[in-house]
Design a protein around this motif. Structure first.
Motif, PDB file in Angstrom:
ATOM      1  N   UNK A   8      39.646  83.911 -26.881  1.00  0.00           N
ATOM      2  CA  UNK A   8      38.342  84.579 -26.921  1.00  0.00           C
ATOM      3  C   UNK A   8      37.682  84.643 -25.550  1.00  0.00           C
ATOM      4  N   UNK A   9      38.022  83.721 -24.645  1.00  0.00           N
ATOM      5  CA  UNK A   9      37.436  83.750 -23.303  1.00  0.00           C
ATOM      6  C   UNK A   9      38.288  84.530 -22.306  1.00  0.00           C
ATOM      7  N   UNK A  10      39.341  85.219 -22.800  1.00  0.00           N
ATOM      8  CA  UNK A  10      40.172  86.049 -21.940  1.00  0.00           C
ATOM      9  C   UNK A  10      41.354  85.345 -21.326  1.00  0.00           C
ATOM     10  N   UNK A  11      41.451  84.019 -21.513  1.00  0.00           N
ATOM     11  CA  UNK A  11      42.612  83.297 -20.984  1.00  0.00           C
ATOM     12  C   UNK A  11      43.836  83.589 -21.854  1.00  0.00           C
ATOM     13  N   UNK A  12      45.047  83.579 -21.253  1.00  0.00           N
ATOM     14  CA  UNK A  12      46.228  84.035 -21.992  1.00  0.00           C
ATOM     15  C   UNK A  12      46.741  83.020 -23.002  1.00  0.00           C
ATOM     16  N   UNK A  13      47.218  83.546 -24.134  1.00  0.00           N
ATOM     17  CA  UNK A  13      47.913  82.725 -25.125  1.00  0.00           C
ATOM     18  C   UNK A  13      49.422  82.963 -25.055  1.00  0.00           C
ATOM     19  N   UNK A  14      49.829  84.241 -24.902  1.00  0.00           N
ATOM     20  CA  UNK A  14      51.246  84.573 -24.678  1.00  0.00           C
ATOM     21  C   UNK A  14      51.314  85.492 -23.468  1.00  0.00           C
ATOM     22  N   UNK A  15      52.164  85.145 -22.521  1.00  0.00           N
ATOM     23  CA  UNK A  15      52.327  85.949 -21.309  1.00  0.00           C
ATOM     24  C   UNK A  15      53.779  86.408 -21.200  1.00  0.00           C
ATOM     25  N   UNK A  16      53.975  87.456 -20.417  1.00  0.00           N
ATOM     26  CA  UNK A  16      55.319  88.008 -20.203  1.00  0.00           C
ATOM     27  C   UNK A  16      55.535  88.275 -18.728  1.00  0.00           C
ATOM     28  N   UNK A  17      56.687  87.883 -18.253  1.00  0.00           N
ATOM     29  CA  UNK A  17      57.134  88.211 -16.899  1.00  0.00           C
ATOM     30  C   UNK A  17      58.574  88.673 -17.004  1.00  0.00           C
ATOM     31  N   UNK A  18      58.800  89.995 -17.004  1.00  0.00           N
ATOM     32  CA  UNK A  18      60.137  90.520 -17.198  1.00  0.00           C
ATOM     33  C   UNK A  18      60.642  90.198 -18.588  1.00  0.00           C
ATOM     34  N   UNK A  19      61.753  89.478 -18.672  1.00  0.00           N
ATOM     35  CA  UNK A  19      62.332  89.121 -19.970  1.00  0.00           C
ATOM     36  C   UNK A  19      61.963  87.704 -20.392  1.00  0.00           C
ATOM     37  N   UNK A  20      60.945  87.140 -19.730  1.00  0.00           N
ATOM     38  CA  UNK A  20      60.509  85.777 -20.031  1.00  0.00           C
ATOM     39  C   UNK A  20      59.144  85.831 -20.711  1.00  0.00           C
ATOM     40  N   UNK A  21      59.063  85.195 -21.885  1.00  0.00           N
ATOM     41  CA  UNK A  21      57.787  85.069 -22.611  1.00  0.00           C
ATOM     42  C   UNK A  21      57.419  83.587 -22.666  1.00  0.00           C
ATOM     43  N   UNK A  22      56.137  83.319 -22.475  1.00  0.00           N
ATOM     44  CA  UNK A  22      55.669  81.934 -22.466  1.00  0.00           C
ATOM     45  C   UNK A  22      54.412  81.833 -23.315  1.00  0.00           C
TER      46      UNK A  22
END
Length: 641
Positions: free
Chosen positions: A456-470
């Motif tokens: 809700x504060x805009x911070x990431x819960x799931x991120x992607x960098x190329x073929x990597x998800x975190x």
């Protein structure tokens, strides 16, 4: 009137010589004695008047004859400014897009235009010309006439600004030359009127079809699928005056499989459905009969044997949710525990999930990094009890960023990035009253990766960098209810599906397409795309267990192509022309600024010929000079004093 040799006009001063001679030539009359003086006076007056008239008439005719001879040698002519410019450049743009298949008064617009260009193009000057896909600079008229007859239809159409830009590239930089662009097109609605440079003269011929009727197969897509049957929906549209219904035929290869009719009595867009066997390879072709545009009367598609996406999970937490998501015919799912890791199995996988591991040893870091480097995809779900330094070692190795330390604070996952590839076409509209999941603890992250889900504060819960998800928080029930949220299914399914982007029903020609073929290639091996008459090598990148294929300009034709490796068939891929040319709406060239409009190519060339013609008058002046000399001879011979 202008003169080729104006310096000769100074010879007109020679006309003063006969004038001076005639003015100063004095003739004295002799006195003869006669008895009747009154009669003699009368005869004398009449003789003097007759002699003077003959002299002036002779003088006039001589002056005219001499003047016309001088003018003839000066070579008078009339011509426009364009005709006088010896530096002329001509560029012809011939629109060869599929909309030019429409029928005009004398057949298809493009075919008629090519024949008229062949007939009208004359002379020995050089000409530059372009179509939607090719361009030639400074070719001879004969070469132009030969090539223009072989111009094929293409799916691409240049916008008006692109035509001006490409024409400018064919013109020289000479500011003194007369530059003329001959623009031959149906001017289908494609962009806005161009900004025509002031140094270019644009002559436009708008070719118009006799009618604006067309029926088009727009697209085909899978509506639903089960173990035995695929329901294929086919969208067909019509414009103008069309029949109440049109038959649609479905072929598998050359064999007719089914036939149906689309009803246009109520609306101009409709859908028909076909049942296709889900357990067979299907080389599909859909056809309709329409006498107008022919390129959109067929659509190719291919259904290959389903390729299972290989998913591996390594868990130190409950992995039942992964089993439920990936336990279907589309995936081949394998589960390992943290104590039973088999790194040798990584090379056969497409998607790996590291599910809440407390420890990530260097051997696992190396194996995961190698897997990602070779084209694999991975999801990292952190553990609340995870060793932060080991996680950051892995994240830094994968160039994703790092965790700053766990923050035990409840946060709701409220922001869905609808434009992210994971959620493309998942939602029909952007929802606002969603039952948002939450977490009790998370890892603040320092990263430049793209966020797919946010708190809700805009911070990431799931991120992607190329073929990597975190993920930045654990998914277990004690920390989050994300596993119970409807979001988790499309999120994880799309991660896995995008790890192996299998071929679609079909792709469009002329645009960039990327898909994967599951095959292991040894060094220097390549795959080729082949149809019944041609083959080509696409741009490709070999990964551990797949080959990523990218196509752009090739293939240039619609059809079904087999993907082969050293003669071994792998699967089919289909291409179709985009349907943008099916819309028979047109721009009004008459409203364009600084553009002259013509109704036919013949009228255009007649106007240009007239403007470039030089009318010479020296022959007429010679004729009139001879005429005046003859009149002078007649006056001298037959005019009596």
């Amino acid at each position: 009137m202008q003169f080729k040799h104006p310096e000769l006009l100074y010879a007109l001063f020679l006309l003063l010589i006969p004038i001076i001679i005639h003015l100063f030539q004095l003739r004295k009359f002799q006195k003869i004695a006669f008895t009747n003086v009154a009669f003699l006076k009368k005869v004398n007056i009449q003789t003097r008047k007759s002699s003077q008239l003959k002299k002036w008439l002779t003088l006039l005719l001589r002056l005219l004859a001499l003047a016309f001879i001088i003018l003839a040698f000066a070579q008078p002519f009339t011509a426009s400014k364009t005709a006088l410019n010896s530096k002329k450049e001509t560029v012809v743009y011939l629109d060869n897009s599929f909309s030019m298949q429409a029928k005009g008064a004398n057949g298809p617009l493009l075919q008629r235009a090519k024949q008229q260009l062949y007939d009208e193009a004359t002379g020995d000057s050089k000409i530059s010309w372009l179509t939607n896909t090719t361009q030639q600079k400074n070719t001879s008229i004969q070469d132009f006439k030969s090539a223009v007859l072989e111009t094929p239809y293409v799916a691409k159409q240049l916008t008006p600004d692109e035509v001006i830009l490409k024409a400018n590239q064919l013109f020289s930089k000479d500011v003194g030359s007369d530059k003329r662009l001959l623009w031959i097109s149906d001017f289908q609605s494609n962009g806005v009127p161009p900004n025509v440079p002031t140094n270019i003269s644009v002559e436009a011929v708008q070719l118009q079809p006799q009618n604006f009727n067309n029926v088009s197969i727009d697209t085909a897509y899978i509506a639903s699928q089960n173990a035995s049957t695929i329901k294929l929906n086919v969208s067909v549209s019509a414009m103008g005056t069309t029949p109440a219904s049109v038959a649609v035929s479905l072929f598998n290869g050359n064999a007719l499989v089914a036939k149906s009719a689309v009803d246009f009595s109520a609306k101009k867009e409709n859908t028909v459905t076909f049942d296709v066997d889900a357990n067979t390879v299907f080389k599909g072709k859909l056809t309709i009969d329409d006498a107008n545009l022919s390129y959109d009367n067929s659509l190719y598609f291919s259904i290959n044997t389903p390729k299972k996406i290989k998913v591996l999970s390594i868990s130190e937490s409950n992995a039942a949710f992964l089993q439920r998501i990936f336990d279907n015919s589309e995936f081949e799912y394998v589960a390992q525990t943290a104590n039973q890791q088999d790194y040798n199995a990584f090379s056969d996988q497409n998607f790996i999930v590291l599910n809440e591991l407390e420890s990530i040893p260097n051997s696992l870091v190396t194996a995961v990094a190698d897997f990602v480097t070779k084209g694999g995809s991975i999801l990292i779900i952190p553990s609340e009890e995870g060793r932060l330094q080991e996680y950051n070692t892995l994240l830094n190795r994968l160039q994703v960023g790092n965790f700053d330390g766990i923050a035990k604070q409840e946060k709701k996952i409220t922001q869905i990035v609808f434009s992210h590839p994971l959620y493309k076409d998942v939602f029909e509209r952007q929802v606002a009253n969603f039952q948002y999941p939450k977490v009790n603890a998370y890892y603040p992250t320092s990263t430049n990766a793209t966020a797919a889900l946010k708190f809700e504060d805009g911070k990431p819960f799931i991120i992607q960098q190329g073929s990597v998800y975190v993920g930045t928080a654990a998914f277990n029930d004690g920390n989050s209810n994300f596993k119970s949220s409807p979001l988790i299914v499309p999120t994880l399914l799309n991660m896995a599906q995008q790890s192996l982007p299998i071929t679609q029903l079909y792709y469009h020609t002329g645009v960039q397409n990327t898909y994967a073929v599951p095959v292991n290639l040894v060094q220097d091996e390549i795959v080729t795309l082949k149809d019944s008459v041609s083959n080509f090598v696409p741009l490709q990148q070999a990964k551990a267990n797949k080959v990523l294929i990218t196509t752009t300009d090739e293939p240039g034709i619609a059809g079904i192509f087999g993907i082969e490796n050293n003669g071994t068939f792998l699967e089919d891929v289909s291409y179709n022309f985009p349907r943008s040319e099916s819309n028979l709406t047109y721009l009004d060239v008459g409203d364009w600024q600084n553009v002259r409009n013509y109704d036919s190519i013949e009228t255009l060339f007649d106007t240009l010929t007239e403007e470039n013609s030089i009318t010479s008058f020296w022959k007429w002046f010679v004729i009139f000079a001879l005429l005046f000399l003859i009149l002078e001879m007649l006056v001298l011979k037959f005019y009596k004093n």
